[in-house]
Motif scaffolding. Structure first.
Motif, PDB file in Angstrom:
ATOM      1  N   TYR A   1       0.844  -1.191   0.000  1.00 16.00           N
ATOM      2  CA  TYR A   1       0.000   0.000   0.000  1.00 16.00           C
ATOM      3  C   TYR A   1       0.877   1.238   0.000  1.00 16.00           C
ATOM      4  O   TYR A   1       2.060   1.180   0.321  1.00 16.00           O
ATOM      5  N   GLU A   2       0.263   2.356  -0.386  1.00 14.34           N
ATOM      6  CA  GLU A   2       1.008   3.604  -0.510  1.00 14.34           C
ATOM      7  C   GLU A   2       1.027   4.351   0.811  1.00 14.34           C
ATOM      8  O   GLU A   2       0.004   4.526   1.466  1.00 14.34           O
TER       9      GLU A   2
ATOM     10  N   TRP B   1      -2.935  -4.782  -4.212  1.00 15.87           N
ATOM     11  CA  TRP B   1      -2.753  -3.530  -3.476  1.00 15.87           C
ATOM     12  C   TRP B   1      -3.829  -3.353  -2.420  1.00 15.87           C
ATOM     13  O   TRP B   1      -5.006  -3.655  -2.646  1.00 15.87           O
ATOM     14  N   ASN B   2      -3.429  -2.834  -1.257  1.00 16.42           N
ATOM     15  CA  ASN B   2      -4.317  -2.413  -0.167  1.00 16.42           C
ATOM     16  C   ASN B   2      -5.163  -3.531   0.431  1.00 16.42           C
ATOM     17  O   ASN B   2      -6.089  -3.254   1.169  1.00 16.42           O
TER      18      ASN B   2
ATOM     19  N   HIS C   1       5.296  -3.367   0.631  1.00 21.33           N
ATOM     20  CA  HIS C   1       4.692  -4.186   1.684  1.00 21.33           C
ATOM     21  C   HIS C   1       5.173  -3.667   3.038  1.00 21.33           C
ATOM     22  O   HIS C   1       6.357  -3.419   3.233  1.00 21.33           O
TER      23      HIS C   1
ATOM     24  N   VAL D   1       5.101   2.938  -2.475  1.00 19.27           N
ATOM     25  CA  VAL D   1       4.279   1.726  -2.441  1.00 19.27           C
ATOM     26  C   VAL D   1       5.177   0.535  -2.135  1.00 19.27           C
ATOM     27  O   VAL D   1       6.138   0.266  -2.863  1.00 19.27           O
TER      28      VAL D   1
ATOM     29  N   SER E   1       0.302  -9.663  -4.223  1.00 21.61           N
ATOM     30  CA  SER E   1       0.483  -8.510  -5.114  1.00 21.61           C
ATOM     31  C   SER E   1      -0.754  -7.611  -5.162  1.00 21.61           C
ATOM     32  O   SER E   1      -0.731  -6.584  -5.834  1.00 21.61           O
TER      33      SER E   1
END
Length: 92
Positions: free
Chosen positions: A14-15, A49-50, A22, A20, A47
């Motif tokens: 996540y950013e 995201w979020n 882990h 970005v 992989s």
């Protein structure tokens, strides 16, 4: 669910601050809440995201956006952690 379940916590990057990758700091409360109830958790990077998914016996029993989890802490005051632990304990 037996008291000593093995829970796989799958989490994606996540950013944060424009980067970005882990990170596991948001998962600390969840891990602590599971450990307090006698469960063993294993982290696995994905992989997606979020995303955070909890799997028991290969079946996904809970999922949420990683940013919904509180940063750090022990998970006792985090309502998402409580919901996740309940889902693990209600798994077959």
């Amino acid at each position: 669910m037996p008291r000593n379940a093995r829970v796989t916590i799958c989490s994606g990057p996540y950013e944060s601050n424009g980067v970005v990758k882990h990170r596991s700091r948001r998962l600390q409360g969840l891990q602590a809440a599971l450990r307090a109830r006698g469960h063993h958790s294993v982290l696995e990077e994905t992989s997606d995201w979020n995303m955070v998914e909890l799997a028991v016996n290969g079946e996904i029993v809970f999922s949420c956006n990683i940013k919904q989890l509180q940063f750090g802490g022990d998970g006792e005051l985090d309502p998402v952690c409580k919901e996740a632990v309940t889902a693990v304990e209600n798994a077959y």
